[in-house]
Motif scaffolding. Structure first.
Motif, PDB file in Angstrom:
ATOM      1  N   ILE A  14       9.337   4.548   3.286  1.00 17.19           N
ATOM      2  CA  ILE A  14       8.338   5.306   3.975  1.00 17.19           C
ATOM      3  C   ILE A  14       7.096   5.059   3.267  1.00 17.19           C
ATOM      4  CG2 ILE A  14       8.790   7.200   2.757  1.00 17.19           C
ATOM      5  CD1 ILE A  14       7.863   9.071   5.381  1.00 17.19           C
ATOM      6  N   THR A  15       6.027   4.981   4.057  1.00 15.40           N
ATOM      7  CA  THR A  15       4.754   4.690   3.401  1.00 15.40           C
ATOM      8  C   THR A  15       4.033   5.787   2.685  1.00 15.40           C
ATOM      9  OG1 THR A  15       3.432   5.370   5.715  1.00 15.40           O
ATOM     10  CG2 THR A  15       4.329   2.924   5.298  1.00 15.40           C
ATOM     11  N   PRO A  16       3.198   5.776   1.867  1.00 15.87           N
ATOM     12  CA  PRO A  16       2.675   6.872   1.329  1.00 15.87           C
ATOM     13  C   PRO A  16       1.712   7.661   2.424  1.00 15.87           C
ATOM     14  CG  PRO A  16       1.869   4.885   0.090  1.00 15.87           C
ATOM     15  CD  PRO A  16       2.755   4.442   1.272  1.00 15.87           C
ATOM     16  N   VAL A  17       1.041   7.140   3.183  1.00 13.31           N
ATOM     17  CA  VAL A  17       0.274   7.819   4.083  1.00 13.31           C
ATOM     18  C   VAL A  17       1.176   8.729   5.215  1.00 13.31           C
ATOM     19  CG1 VAL A  17      -1.089   7.736   6.314  1.00 13.31           C
ATOM     20  CG2 VAL A  17      -1.917   6.253   4.465  1.00 13.31           C
ATOM     21  N   ARG A  18       2.300   8.244   5.791  1.00 14.87           N
ATOM     22  CA  ARG A  18       3.299   8.841   6.506  1.00 14.87           C
ATOM     23  C   ARG A  18       4.229  10.215   5.886  1.00 14.87           C
ATOM     24  NH1 ARG A  18       4.855  11.369  10.688  1.00 14.87           N
ATOM     25  NH2 ARG A  18       6.878  10.444  11.846  1.00 14.87           N
ATOM     26  N   LEU A  19       4.706   9.890   4.434  1.00 14.17           N
ATOM     27  CA  LEU A  19       5.174  10.806   3.855  1.00 14.17           C
ATOM     28  C   LEU A  19       4.034  11.839   3.420  1.00 14.17           C
ATOM     29  CD1 LEU A  19       7.517  12.014   2.139  1.00 14.17           C
ATOM     30  CD2 LEU A  19       6.832  10.494   0.254  1.00 14.17           C
ATOM     31  N   ALA A  20       2.838  11.633   3.112  1.00 16.27           N
ATOM     32  CA  ALA A  20       2.112  12.843   2.749  1.00 16.27           C
ATOM     33  C   ALA A  20       1.549  13.606   3.692  1.00 16.27           C
ATOM     34  CB  ALA A  20       0.642  11.888   2.113  1.00 16.27           C
ATOM     35  N   ARG A  21       1.554  12.848   4.966  1.00 16.92           N
ATOM     36  CA  ARG A  21       1.112  13.904   6.050  1.00 16.92           C
ATOM     37  C   ARG A  21       2.481  14.829   6.408  1.00 16.92           C
ATOM     38  NH1 ARG A  21      -1.655   9.031   9.504  1.00 16.92           N
ATOM     39  NH2 ARG A  21      -3.739   9.471   9.264  1.00 16.92           N
ATOM     40  N   GLU A  22       3.500  14.249   6.445  1.00 14.15           N
ATOM     41  CA  GLU A  22       4.811  14.717   6.655  1.00 14.15           C
ATOM     42  C   GLU A  22       4.982  16.067   5.768  1.00 14.15           C
ATOM     43  OE1 GLU A  22       7.000  15.058   9.333  1.00 14.15           O
ATOM     44  OE2 GLU A  22       6.119  13.288  10.527  1.00 14.15           O
ATOM     45  N   LEU A  23       4.790  15.793   4.563  1.00 11.25           N
ATOM     46  CA  LEU A  23       4.806  16.908   3.602  1.00 11.25           C
ATOM     47  C   LEU A  23       3.761  18.016   3.748  1.00 11.25           C
ATOM     48  CD1 LEU A  23       5.256  14.588   0.274  1.00 11.25           C
ATOM     49  CD2 LEU A  23       6.840  16.131   1.290  1.00 11.25           C
ATOM     50  N   GLU A  24       2.632  17.651   3.977  1.00 10.87           N
ATOM     51  CA  GLU A  24       1.656  18.772   4.177  1.00 10.87           C
ATOM     52  C   GLU A  24       1.902  19.416   5.327  1.00 10.87           C
ATOM     53  OE1 GLU A  24      -2.643  18.913   2.787  1.00 10.87           O
ATOM     54  OE2 GLU A  24      -2.937  18.188   4.627  1.00 10.87           O
ATOM     55  N   GLY A  29       4.502  21.615  -1.457  1.00  6.94           N
ATOM     56  CA  GLY A  29       3.573  21.691  -2.396  1.00  6.94           C
ATOM     57  C   GLY A  29       2.771  20.366  -2.699  1.00  6.94           C
ATOM     58  N   GLY A  30       3.593  19.500  -3.221  1.00  9.92           N
ATOM     59  CA  GLY A  30       3.137  18.161  -3.895  1.00  9.92           C
ATOM     60  C   GLY A  30       4.020  17.087  -3.510  1.00  9.92           C
ATOM     61  N   LEU A  31       3.180  15.962  -4.028  1.00  9.06           N
ATOM     62  CA  LEU A  31       3.676  14.738  -3.891  1.00  9.06           C
ATOM     63  C   LEU A  31       3.850  14.078  -5.394  1.00  9.06           C
ATOM     64  CD1 LEU A  31       5.152  12.283  -2.668  1.00  9.06           C
ATOM     65  CD2 LEU A  31       3.064  11.362  -2.034  1.00  9.06           C
ATOM     66  N   TYR A  32       4.758  13.554  -6.181  1.00 10.73           N
ATOM     67  CA  TYR A  32       4.611  12.933  -7.515  1.00 10.73           C
ATOM     68  C   TYR A  32       5.280  11.656  -7.458  1.00 10.73           C
ATOM     69  CZ  TYR A  32       3.838  17.562  -9.703  1.00 10.73           C
ATOM     70  OH  TYR A  32       3.170  18.787  -9.874  1.00 10.73           O
ATOM     71  N   LEU A  33       4.693  10.646  -8.034  1.00 11.59           N
ATOM     72  CA  LEU A  33       5.238   9.425  -7.951  1.00 11.59           C
ATOM     73  C   LEU A  33       5.456   8.670  -9.241  1.00 11.59           C
ATOM     74  CD1 LEU A  33       3.158   7.622  -5.018  1.00 11.59           C
ATOM     75  CD2 LEU A  33       5.402   8.622  -4.888  1.00 11.59           C
ATOM     76  N   PRO A  34       6.474   7.916  -9.665  1.00 10.65           N
ATOM     77  CA  PRO A  34       6.811   7.389 -10.776  1.00 10.65           C
ATOM     78  C   PRO A  34       6.336   5.996 -11.001  1.00 10.65           C
ATOM     79  CG  PRO A  34       8.549   6.966  -9.161  1.00 10.65           C
ATOM     80  CD  PRO A  34       7.540   7.875  -8.673  1.00 10.65           C
ATOM     81  N   GLU A  35       6.266   5.479 -12.251  1.00 10.58           N
ATOM     82  CA  GLU A  35       5.480   4.405 -12.588  1.00 10.58           C
ATOM     83  C   GLU A  35       6.605   3.306 -13.281  1.00 10.58           C
ATOM     84  OE1 GLU A  35       1.199   2.799 -14.296  1.00 10.58           O
ATOM     85  OE2 GLU A  35       2.587   4.168 -15.680  1.00 10.58           O
ATOM     86  N   HIS A  36       6.438   1.859 -12.660  1.00 13.70           N
ATOM     87  CA  HIS A  36       7.097   0.806 -13.265  1.00 13.70           C
ATOM     88  C   HIS A  36       6.200  -0.440 -13.056  1.00 13.70           C
ATOM     89  CE1 HIS A  36      10.607   2.200 -15.450  1.00 13.70           C
ATOM     90  NE2 HIS A  36      10.749   2.997 -14.432  1.00 13.70           N
TER      91      HIS A  36
END
Length: 276
Positions: A14-24, A29-36
């Motif tokens: 899923i894309t960041p835009v689609r996920l963020a809209r659905e979460l809000e 409350g929030g979205l956290y992303l990992p890093e590699h």
């Protein structure tokens, strides 16, 4: 308790835009992303969870770019990293990225930091594994110097220094909320107390035994006991588990989403809605 989420976002999910809209829209409350940044194919470091390293580790989106997209399409959703591999970054550039994201999002950013587990990835960034924790500590101090209200110097011990500088924008409140991830232990707890706002324990196991030790380190450092933040991270929830976190005083928990396509992620959110 605020219910946030984390996910390995990749070029296949899923894309960041689609996920963020659905979460809000759903009230999370929030979205956290990992890093590699990358995963070297020739690798001696075992996957901490055992078995083969999951596919998503080598396909992870850059968290700051993805969170920038999420910030642009939301108004209330908090945004964070879980975790930024701080030793692998140029701290001057990272300070600018963080300050910009926090400024543009209206102060919604949480910096989750950690030291990593993949020796080969860190080595490609020029990181000496033995000193990565001290390096991360020094880089965080340098970033705080750039976020200070007045031009402030920092003479680092690992080849990075900064002279008194104009460095804008500033994060809202002078610095973002900073949480340190990692396994329980006196060294980690001392660093949490010295530099951050609290602990981001992965999976949230063993907190009953660990929390008193962390609180002791926090108070020994002269910190107000009421300000310590405990945010269990990458949790697979159950009613009993979340009730336990509430009893421990957690005001936020971060639930793990699958690294999957839109349909599967939205089904998981539907299941997690019972905890909101």
């Amino acid at each position: 308790m605020r219910i946030s989420t984390t996910i390995f976002l990749t070029d296949e999910t899923i894309t960041p835009v689609r996920l963020a809209r659905e979460l809000e829209q759903r009230g999370f409350g929030g979205l956290y992303l990992p890093e590699h940044t990358h995963i070297p194919v020739a690798r001696d470091t075992p996957y901490p969870a055992g078995g083969e390293l999951p596919r998503e580790y080598g396909r992870t989106l850059d968290p700051f770019v993805a969170l920038g997209q999420a910030a642009a399409v939301t108004e209330r959703l908090t945004l964070g990293t879980g975790v930024t591999l701080i030793a692998q970054h140029d701290p001057i550039a990272l300070a600018k990225q963080i300050a910009t994201l926090d400024h543009l999002s209206g102060g919604r950013f949480t910096l989750g930091v950690g030291f990593g587990w993949n020796r080969e990835e860190a080595a490609d960034h020029g990181v000496d594994w033995r000193t990565r924790r001290d390096l991360g500590r020094d880089r965080l101090d340098l970033m705080r110097a750039l976020w200070a209200p007045e031009p402030t110097a920092h003479a680092g011990g690992f080849g990075h220094s900064v002279s008194p500088s104009q460095a804008w924008p500033k994060p809202a409140g002078g610095a973002p909320r900073i949480l340190l991830g990692g396994a329980a232990g006196p060294r980690l707890f001392a660093q949490i107390a010295a530099q951050t706002d609290g602990w981001m324990p992965i999976g949230g196991r063993g907190l009953t035994d660990s929390l008193p030790v962390l609180k002791e380190a926090w108070e020994k450092a002269g910190r107000d006991p009421e300000t310590l933040q405990l945010v269990p991270y990458a949790v697979h929830p159950s009613p009993g588990k979340l009730a336990h976190y509430t009893e421990l005083g957690c005001e936020e928990v971060v639930l793990q989403l699958p690294p999957a396509d839109e349909a599967e992620v939205l089904r998981t959110l539907d299941g997690y809605a019972r905890y909101l």
